[in-house]
Design a protein around this motif. Structure first.
Motif, PDB file in Angstrom:
ATOM      1  N   VAL A   1      66.168  16.341  -8.191  1.00 54.29           N
ATOM      2  CA  VAL A   1      68.062  15.986  -8.702  1.00 54.29           C
ATOM      3  C   VAL A   1      68.267  15.346  -9.443  1.00 54.29           C
ATOM      4  O   VAL A   1      67.019  14.652 -10.225  1.00 54.29           O
ATOM      5  N   LYS A   2      69.115  16.280 -10.184  1.00 53.87           N
ATOM      6  CA  LYS A   2      69.775  15.243 -11.535  1.00 53.87           C
ATOM      7  C   LYS A   2      70.263  14.055 -11.814  1.00 53.87           C
ATOM      8  O   LYS A   2      70.783  13.440 -10.586  1.00 53.87           O
ATOM      9  N   ALA A   3      69.598  13.134 -12.638  1.00 49.65           N
ATOM     10  CA  ALA A   3      70.621  12.092 -12.763  1.00 49.65           C
ATOM     11  C   ALA A   3      71.868  11.634 -12.707  1.00 49.65           C
ATOM     12  O   ALA A   3      72.627  10.835 -11.784  1.00 49.65           O
ATOM     13  N   ASN A   4      72.590  12.330 -13.354  1.00 50.90           N
ATOM     14  CA  ASN A   4      74.279  12.412 -12.999  1.00 50.90           C
ATOM     15  C   ASN A   4      74.366  12.738 -11.263  1.00 50.90           C
ATOM     16  O   ASN A   4      75.807  12.923 -11.318  1.00 50.90           O
ATOM     17  N   ASN A   5      73.924  13.483 -10.878  1.00 54.18           N
ATOM     18  CA  ASN A   5      74.241  13.661  -8.602  1.00 54.18           C
ATOM     19  C   ASN A   5      73.520  12.855  -7.963  1.00 54.18           C
ATOM     20  O   ASN A   5      73.881  12.734  -7.085  1.00 54.18           O
ATOM     21  N   MET A   6      73.042  11.726  -9.127  1.00 52.36           N
ATOM     22  CA  MET A   6      72.443  10.924  -8.090  1.00 52.36           C
ATOM     23  C   MET A   6      73.523   9.480  -7.573  1.00 52.36           C
ATOM     24  O   MET A   6      74.761   9.175  -8.091  1.00 52.36           O
ATOM     25  N   SER A   7      73.495   8.521  -6.291  1.00 56.42           N
ATOM     26  CA  SER A   7      74.679   7.765  -6.083  1.00 56.42           C
ATOM     27  C   SER A   7      74.035   6.581  -6.526  1.00 56.42           C
ATOM     28  O   SER A   7      73.383   6.633  -7.816  1.00 56.42           O
ATOM     29  N   GLY A   8      75.021   5.629  -6.790  1.00 56.31           N
ATOM     30  CA  GLY A   8      74.604   4.223  -7.775  1.00 56.31           C
ATOM     31  C   GLY A   8      73.257   3.558  -7.293  1.00 56.31           C
ATOM     32  O   GLY A   8      72.427   2.975  -8.374  1.00 56.31           O
ATOM     33  N   GLY A   9      72.871   3.235  -6.334  1.00 53.24           N
ATOM     34  CA  GLY A   9      72.182   3.186  -5.669  1.00 53.24           C
ATOM     35  C   GLY A   9      71.133   3.672  -5.612  1.00 53.24           C
ATOM     36  O   GLY A   9      69.829   3.535  -6.281  1.00 53.24           O
ATOM     37  N   GLU A  10      70.807   5.145  -5.697  1.00 51.34           N
ATOM     38  CA  GLU A  10      69.316   5.774  -5.661  1.00 51.34           C
ATOM     39  C   GLU A  10      69.237   5.715  -7.772  1.00 51.34           C
ATOM     40  O   GLU A  10      68.141   5.794  -7.963  1.00 51.34           O
ATOM     41  N   TYR A  11      70.267   6.141  -8.419  1.00 50.19           N
ATOM     42  CA  TYR A  11      69.940   5.893  -9.917  1.00 50.19           C
ATOM     43  C   TYR A  11      69.275   4.718  -9.819  1.00 50.19           C
ATOM     44  O   TYR A  11      68.623   4.444 -11.393  1.00 50.19           O
ATOM     45  N   LYS A  12      70.370   3.741  -9.340  1.00 51.22           N
ATOM     46  CA  LYS A  12      69.540   2.750  -9.931  1.00 51.22           C
ATOM     47  C   LYS A  12      67.843   2.038  -9.509  1.00 51.22           C
ATOM     48  O   LYS A  12      66.953   1.714 -10.825  1.00 51.22           O
ATOM     49  N   LYS A  13      67.675   2.842  -8.366  1.00 51.45           N
ATOM     50  CA  LYS A  13      65.913   2.469  -8.644  1.00 51.45           C
ATOM     51  C   LYS A  13      65.240   3.621  -9.100  1.00 51.45           C
ATOM     52  O   LYS A  13      64.164   3.551  -9.730  1.00 51.45           O
ATOM     53  N   ILE A  14      65.980   4.475  -9.338  1.00 49.84           N
ATOM     54  CA  ILE A  14      65.131   5.291 -10.466  1.00 49.84           C
ATOM     55  C   ILE A  14      65.050   4.981 -12.039  1.00 49.84           C
ATOM     56  O   ILE A  14      64.133   5.073 -12.399  1.00 49.84           O
ATOM     57  N   SER A  15      66.001   4.351 -11.791  1.00 48.56           N
ATOM     58  CA  SER A  15      65.654   3.478 -13.302  1.00 48.56           C
ATOM     59  C   SER A  15      65.227   2.596 -13.506  1.00 48.56           C
ATOM     60  O   SER A  15      64.095   1.942 -14.224  1.00 48.56           O
ATOM     61  N   THR A  16      64.403   1.311 -12.657  1.00 46.35           N
ATOM     62  CA  THR A  16      63.474   0.483 -11.890  1.00 46.35           C
ATOM     63  C   THR A  16      62.247   1.528 -11.944  1.00 46.35           C
ATOM     64  O   THR A  16      61.546   0.186 -12.727  1.00 46.35           O
ATOM     65  N   LEU A  17      61.897   2.555 -11.521  1.00 46.92           N
ATOM     66  CA  LEU A  17      60.677   2.692 -11.712  1.00 46.92           C
ATOM     67  C   LEU A  17      60.578   3.445 -12.832  1.00 46.92           C
ATOM     68  O   LEU A  17      59.818   3.275 -13.033  1.00 46.92           O
ATOM     69  N   GLN A  18      61.616   4.030 -13.437  1.00 41.92           N
ATOM     70  CA  GLN A  18      60.700   4.213 -14.783  1.00 41.92           C
ATOM     71  C   GLN A  18      60.868   2.876 -15.866  1.00 41.92           C
ATOM     72  O   GLN A  18      60.414   3.465 -16.971  1.00 41.92           O
ATOM     73  N   ARG A  19      61.264   2.140 -16.043  1.00 41.41           N
ATOM     74  CA  ARG A  19      61.146   0.936 -16.529  1.00 41.41           C
ATOM     75  C   ARG A  19      59.681   0.517 -16.199  1.00 41.41           C
ATOM     76  O   ARG A  19      58.646  -0.215 -16.812  1.00 41.41           O
ATOM     77  N   ILE A  20      58.926   0.155 -14.624  1.00 44.62           N
ATOM     78  CA  ILE A  20      57.739  -0.285 -14.410  1.00 44.62           C
ATOM     79  C   ILE A  20      56.847   0.885 -14.964  1.00 44.62           C
ATOM     80  O   ILE A  20      55.645   0.461 -13.989  1.00 44.62           O
ATOM     81  N   CYS A  21      56.908   1.995 -15.588  1.00 44.31           N
ATOM     82  CA  CYS A  21      56.062   3.218 -15.478  1.00 44.31           C
ATOM     83  C   CYS A  21      55.242   2.391 -17.056  1.00 44.31           C
ATOM     84  O   CYS A  21      54.391   2.817 -17.067  1.00 44.31           O
ATOM     85  N   ASN A  22      55.594   1.185 -17.428  1.00 40.61           N
ATOM     86  CA  ASN A  22      55.080   0.355 -18.763  1.00 40.61           C
ATOM     87  C   ASN A  22      54.148   0.019 -17.900  1.00 40.61           C
ATOM     88  O   ASN A  22      53.892  -0.826 -17.265  1.00 40.61           O
ATOM     89  N   LYS A  23      53.009   0.657 -18.304  1.00 45.15           N
ATOM     90  CA  LYS A  23      51.580   0.540 -18.447  1.00 45.15           C
ATOM     91  C   LYS A  23      50.971  -0.836 -17.740  1.00 45.15           C
ATOM     92  O   LYS A  23      49.912  -1.236 -17.124  1.00 45.15           O
ATOM     93  N   ASN A  24      51.828  -1.749 -18.918  1.00 48.66           N
ATOM     94  CA  ASN A  24      50.930  -3.349 -19.341  1.00 48.66           C
ATOM     95  C   ASN A  24      52.053  -4.340 -18.820  1.00 48.66           C
ATOM     96  O   ASN A  24      51.876  -5.414 -18.190  1.00 48.66           O
TER      97      ASN A  24
END
Length: 321
Positions: A212-235
């Motif tokens: 699913v493209k980010a533009n098509n996500m709900s507000g909550g879904e967008y926030k969760k995937i954004s957060t997952l992206q940030r915790i991909c920082n290996k450290n």
């Protein structure tokens, strides 16, 4: 007779596995199937007999992956360890004092609420911690090391990630692609990147968003995937969330709070800035309320709700417990 029974068992397992392979992305029991029709098997959930059977079914497309989703370098039993210390920080912008002698600390595996009305200095403090700006006076200490002069990218390498209120994902990219873009900075093996993506998505029940493209996500879904992206920082050690509940409906707010609590259970330390105390007070371990650049009161949410200054200048005179 025993041989015939074994044949029947193996046939049943084979049909089940083949059904999984047909789907694009499925989480079913211990199996993760990605878009390339590979079977990803979580190591700790598969015994030797199962491993042999699955290998016979699809030898070339079998990938055993670690069940460890992310390592934050902290266990909950070490919660009282101080990971971040802000010591007597002051900052002026355009000749105007914004923060005045601010001091507090963040412990490992803790959710800290940085609270206060708009214009109190919360965003400035976030920018100081992440390295967008530098303090006029005072110290920022991460894991016993002063990081005042470190630029933003070096602080990221040391484990500080920020999710800003109005920023997040690449809108025309899927959840899979957004996570891949960050993970490929740290992991060179494509199969390992894919394994990590599907582990993350499945662990948090978000595998349905892979394509699913980010533009098509709900507000909550967008926030969760954004957060997952940030915790991909290996450290990653500390996650800063700027107004994470803004513009979300009550159900999405509830879902995001559960999501943040799961991150804490995984050992992550979180600082949340918000002007709405009531949206986040039930997930906070400790609170700091800032007013006019000073810490007005700090303590547990219960202490904040009983404090006269907090009620008068922040919660509102009409507030009642």
């Amino acid at each position: 007779m025993d041989k015939e029974k074994n044949k029947i068992k193996k046939t049943k397992i084979k049909i089940k596995a083949d059904t999984l392979i047909e789907k694009k992305l499925v989480l079913k029991k211990n199996y993760l199937v990605n878009e390339k029709k590979d079977i990803l098997v979580l190591k700790q959930t598969v015994n030797d007999n199962q491993k042999k059977i699955i290998t016979k079914i699809n030898k070339s497309n079998l990938h055993l992956v670690s069940s460890n989703i992310m390592r934050f370098g902290v266990k909950n039993k070490e919660k009282n360890n101080e990971i971040l210390k802000i010591s007597q920080i002051s900052k002026s912008l355009g000749g105007k004092p914004i923060l005045k002698n601010i001091s507090f600390s963040l412990n490992s595996g803790q959710i800290l609420g940085l609270l206060g009305p708009n214009g109190a200095g919360k965003s400035t403090l976030f920018n100081l911690i992440v390295g967008k700006i530098f303090p006029d006076r005072g110290k920022i200490i991460l894991n016993n090391e002063i990081i005042n002069e470190l630029p933003i990218h070096k602080r990221a390498l040391q484990g500080i990630s920020l999710l800003e209120q109005h920023k997040g994902l690449f809108g025309n990219m899927t959840a899979y692609e957004n996570l891949y873009a960050i993970l490929e900075l740290y992991i060179k093996d494509k199969n390992k990147i894919e394994s990590k993506i599907f582990q993350l998505l499945s662990y948090f029940g978000l595998q349905y968003l892979a394509d699913v493209k980010a533009n098509n996500m709900s507000g909550g879904e967008y926030k969760k995937i954004s957060t997952l992206q940030r915790i991909c920082n290996k450290n990653i050690k500390i996650l800063l969330l700027d107004e994470p509940m803004a513009a979300l409906d009550p159900l999405s707010i509830s879902s995001i709070k559960k999501f943040i609590l799961e991150l804490r259970e995984m050992g992550l330390s979180v600082i949340i800035t918000d002007h709405n105390f009531f949206a986040i007070q039930d997930i906070l371990d400790h609170c700091i309320v800032i007013r006019d650049g000073n810490i007005m009161v700090e303590g547990s949410p219960k202490i904040i709700m009983k404090d006269e200054k907090a009620i008068k200048y922040y919660l509102g005179s009409g507030f009642k417990i």
